[in-house]
Each structure stands twice: as structure tokens, then as C-alpha cells.
Design a protein around this motif. Structure first.
Motif, mmCIF file in Angstrom:
data_model
loop_
_atom_site.group_PDB
_atom_site.id
_atom_site.type_symbol
_atom_site.label_atom_id
_atom_site.label_comp_id
_atom_site.label_asym_id
_atom_site.label_seq_id
_atom_site.Cartn_x
_atom_site.Cartn_y
_atom_site.Cartn_z
ATOM 1 N N UNK A 168 0.749 -1.260 0.000
ATOM 2 C CA UNK A 168 0.000 0.000 0.000
ATOM 3 C C UNK A 168 0.780 1.312 0.000
ATOM 4 N N UNK A 169 2.043 1.299 0.404
ATOM 5 C CA UNK A 169 2.738 2.593 0.507
ATOM 6 C C UNK A 169 2.921 3.211 -0.883
ATOM 7 N N UNK A 170 2.651 4.511 -0.964
ATOM 8 C CA UNK A 170 2.751 5.224 -2.244
ATOM 9 C C UNK A 170 1.458 5.175 -3.040
ATOM 10 N N UNK A 171 0.444 4.531 -2.486
ATOM 11 C CA UNK A 171 -0.830 4.409 -3.218
ATOM 12 C C UNK A 171 -1.939 5.182 -2.505
ATOM 13 N N UNK A 172 -2.879 5.655 -3.324
ATOM 14 C CA UNK A 172 -4.084 6.298 -2.780
ATOM 15 C C UNK A 172 -5.007 5.200 -2.270
ATOM 16 N N UNK A 173 -5.429 5.332 -1.022
ATOM 17 C CA UNK A 173 -6.229 4.258 -0.436
ATOM 18 C C UNK A 173 -7.660 4.679 -0.148
ATOM 19 N N UNK A 174 -8.532 3.699 -0.291
ATOM 20 C CA UNK A 174 -9.910 3.887 0.139
ATOM 21 C C UNK A 174 -9.973 3.392 1.587
ATOM 22 N N UNK A 175 -10.391 4.279 2.483
ATOM 23 C CA UNK A 175 -10.445 3.928 3.906
ATOM 24 C C UNK A 175 -11.882 4.055 4.377
ATOM 25 N N UNK A 176 -12.398 2.991 4.952
ATOM 26 C CA UNK A 176 -13.774 3.075 5.453
ATOM 27 C C UNK A 176 -13.927 2.287 6.741
ATOM 28 N N UNK A 177 -14.893 2.720 7.533
ATOM 29 C CA UNK A 177 -15.182 2.071 8.813
ATOM 30 C C UNK A 177 -16.671 1.756 8.860
ATOM 31 N N UNK A 178 -17.059 0.664 8.189
ATOM 32 C CA UNK A 178 -18.496 0.378 8.063
ATOM 33 C C UNK A 178 -19.198 0.153 9.392
ATOM 34 N N UNK A 179 -18.469 -0.282 10.418
ATOM 35 C CA UNK A 179 -19.098 -0.536 11.716
ATOM 36 C C UNK A 179 -19.334 0.736 12.519
ATOM 37 N N UNK A 180 -18.805 1.847 12.050
ATOM 38 C CA UNK A 180 -19.009 3.115 12.750
ATOM 39 C C UNK A 180 -18.180 3.263 14.016
ATOM 40 N N UNK A 181 -17.162 2.421 14.175
ATOM 41 C CA UNK A 181 -16.378 2.502 15.419
ATOM 42 C C UNK A 181 -15.022 3.181 15.226
ATOM 43 N N UNK A 182 -14.821 3.770 14.068
ATOM 44 C CA UNK A 182 -13.628 4.587 13.839
ATOM 45 C C UNK A 182 -14.098 5.835 13.105
ATOM 46 N N UNK A 183 -14.220 6.914 13.862
ATOM 47 C CA UNK A 183 -14.908 8.100 13.355
ATOM 48 C C UNK A 183 -14.105 8.884 12.318
ATOM 49 N N UNK A 233 -11.203 -0.748 7.192
ATOM 50 C CA UNK A 233 -10.546 -1.466 6.102
ATOM 51 C C UNK A 233 -9.928 -0.490 5.123
ATOM 52 N N UNK A 234 -8.798 -0.921 4.617
ATOM 53 C CA UNK A 234 -8.028 -0.119 3.687
ATOM 54 C C UNK A 234 -7.934 -0.897 2.388
ATOM 55 N N UNK A 235 -8.153 -0.215 1.288
ATOM 56 C CA UNK A 235 -8.047 -0.930 0.021
ATOM 57 C C UNK A 235 -7.495 -0.014 -1.051
ATOM 58 N N UNK A 236 -6.945 -0.629 -2.078
ATOM 59 C CA UNK A 236 -6.480 0.122 -3.234
ATOM 60 C C UNK A 236 -7.301 -0.356 -4.421
ATOM 61 N N UNK A 237 -7.092 0.275 -5.553
ATOM 62 C CA UNK A 237 -7.793 -0.146 -6.751
ATOM 63 C C UNK A 237 -7.298 -1.551 -7.089
ATOM 64 N N UNK A 238 -8.186 -2.529 -7.170
ATOM 65 C CA UNK A 238 -7.716 -3.891 -7.443
ATOM 66 C C UNK A 238 -6.985 -3.959 -8.774
#
Ligand SMILES: [Zn+2]
Length: 293
Positions: free
Chosen positions: A18-33, A90-95
């Protein structure tokens, strides 16, 4: 609980992915604001210090993760899976489309049951999911600095061990408790402390100030290759082949440790029953003969 080897292993894998990449970051459970604050940003660097991970998106945007006793990362390839369980972030990049999601998704088991085998190359990982950490929050640079200031040297970061040696040399606390104290040394947990003490043939109950300087140095030096070896997979092997009943080939699971979780069983070296006792809320294991007071 994951120890330093595991934390550095994740940092290494996640850096490649992941380093050097634009990441999609989401917290679907709502426990990381604060997920929105780093969503879509480029991951600059990953820090690993002791049992702490820091995913740096900017000087004042460091995602701090402490896995604690139950935290773990899951990793996978391809599109994000449906949200399941107590997902913190969760952190993800473009597959990149290297493999189909079903086949290549790896779900790691809990640390102690996991033999470390994974078919996933770190560079192929498209997403990671975090569940059960004791902390997942956004730090600014001041908070990160404060964290570093309260941690002892980390053998896997090439830190100068002198501050730890000095603290041990003036402490009346048993050496077994000092090894686990993250302000003395960072990264050592219950498995490494038990095994380092055994390998030094040192009584866990000896006060820090009574442990010869040479022995403390030897344990520090011993910890470096042991921690590094524990980064290769998720397995910590501390026994020498000559001490294992099956000395040939890959060590068998019951033979990887000298004393950790071997209470009631005979010591591989002298045959004495390995003992267990609570110390500062954690189980301590030792051989009363090899590690006599
Ligand atoms: Zn023994």
C-alpha cells in the motif's frame, strides 16, 4: 497477543501492498470516526514500534493501531468482500485484477493457531481488514511523539539498547516483569520473555538490578535474530534442533518452545516439570532446574 515480530511483519507486508498508493479507507461498523479524514489519501509510510503500528497519511494523520490481545488483520485480493463481523476499519487500493477474490482471499486465524502459511504475496494484496484491536485512532504528530517517548528500545528497529539496560540495572522488579514492560523494552510479549529467559538459563524472579550486565546484553542480542525469524511466518521457534525430540526437518508444533505453555510437561533439556505462575496478570512459564534462583 501479537508480539514485535508480528507487528513488524504486518508493517512489512502492508508497506509492499500500500505505501505510495491512494487508499480507500472506510469504517463500516461506525467505530472509527476519522476514516473520512484519510479516505482517498496517499499512504506515505508505515511505522512499527514495539506493539504499535502507525499508517502515516500525513504528519498529522497517522492511523494508530494497537492489536492488543485479540486484534488481527485479514487480507485479500480483488473486490472488497461483504461487511462481516466487528469490522473496525478497512483499507483498500484499486484492485489490479491479478486473481479472483474467492480463491486468493486469505483469512488469518488467531495467532496461536496459525502456522503462518499464506499463498498471498504482499504485493498482490488489494485490501486489509482490521478486527478486534485495542486501539484504532487517528494521531497527530504530537500524539505520535508522546507514544514514542514512553516506549523502550525496539530490537527490530536497530534502537540503542542502553536506556533499557540502565532501567534494568536499577530496578528491584523481577526481570520477567521488566522484559514485558513496554517502557523498558518494546515488542517483547509473553512468548519471547519466557523463551529469552529460558535461553539465558535465568531465573524469572531475579530482580533487574541483580542480573549481570553481560546476561542482559546477551538476552538483547539473542532477541534480535529470534524476533527476525518470527517475522518470516507467524511462528515463533526458540528451540535448538539438538533439544527437540525430532531434531530433523521443520520443527513440530509442540516442540517449538522450551517453556511457553509447556507447564506440567518435562523440560526438553533436564526433564524437570515446567512450571507456570501468574505474574503481573500474565502467565509466566519456567524450568525450576535450568532457571534456578
Ligand atoms: Zn530444565
Amino acid at each position: 497477543m501479537p508480539e514485535g515480530n508480528e507487528i513488524h511483519r504486518w508493517a512489512e507486508r502492508h508497506t509492499k501492498a500500500f505505501v505510495g498508493k491512494k487508499l480507500h479507507v472506510e469504517a463500516p461498523g461506525g467505530r472509527f470516526a476519522d476514516a473520512d479524514a484519510i479516505d482517498g489519501k496517499t499512504l506515505k509510510k508505515i511505522h512499527a514500534v514495539g506493539k504499535h503500528l502507525g499508517y502515516e497519511f500525513g504528519p498529522d494523520a497517522i492511523l494508530h493501531v494497537h492489536l492488543g490481545r485479540y486484534g488481527d488483520w485479514t487480507e485479500g485480493v480483488g473486490e472488497l468482500p461483504p461487511v462481516k463481523g466487528a469490522l473496525r476499519v478497512r483499507l483498500s487500493r484499486k484492485p489490479t485484477g491479478r486473481a479472483a477474490a474467492d480463491e486468493a482471499t486469505t483469512r488469518h486465524g488467531w495467532y496461536s493457531e496459525d502456522d503462518g502459511s499464506t499463498s498471498l504475496e504482499p504485493a498482490d494484496v488489494d485490501w486489509i481488514e482490521l478486527r478486534g484491536p485495542s486501539d484504532c485512532s487517528l494521531y497527530d504528530r504530537e500524539q505520535w511523539k508522546k507514544l514514542l517517548a514512553r516506549l523502550g528500545p525496539d530490537a527490530l528497529n536497530g534502537d540503542d539498547p542502553e536506556p533499557a539496560f540502565a532501567k534494568i540495572a536499577r530496578s528491584k522488579t523481577p526481570i520477567a516483569a521488566l522484559l514485558m514492560d513496554q517502557s523498558v523494552l518494546s515488542g517483547i510479549g509473553n512468548i519471547y520473555r519466557a523463551e529469552l529467559l529460558y535461553r539465558a538459563r535465568l531465573s524469572p524472579f531475579l530482580a533487574g538490578k541483580d542480573v549481570p550486565r553481560k546476561t542482559v546484553e546477551a538476552m538483547w542480542n539473542d532477541s534480535i535474530p529470534l524476533l527476525k525469524a518470527g517475522m518470516v511466518d507467524r511462528r515463533i521457534v526458540t528451540t535448538l534442533p539438538k533439544h527437540r525430540p525430532h531434531s530433523e526437518g521443520k520443527p513440530l508444533k509442540p516442540e517449538v518452545h522450551y517453556v511457553y505453555r509447556r507447564h506440567g510437561k518435562p523440560c526438553w533439556v533436564c526433564g524437570t516439570k515446567v512450571q507456570r505462575q501468574e505474574m503481573a496478570g500474565r502467565s509466566l512459564y519456567w524450568c525450576p532446574t535450568c532457571q534456578a534462583e
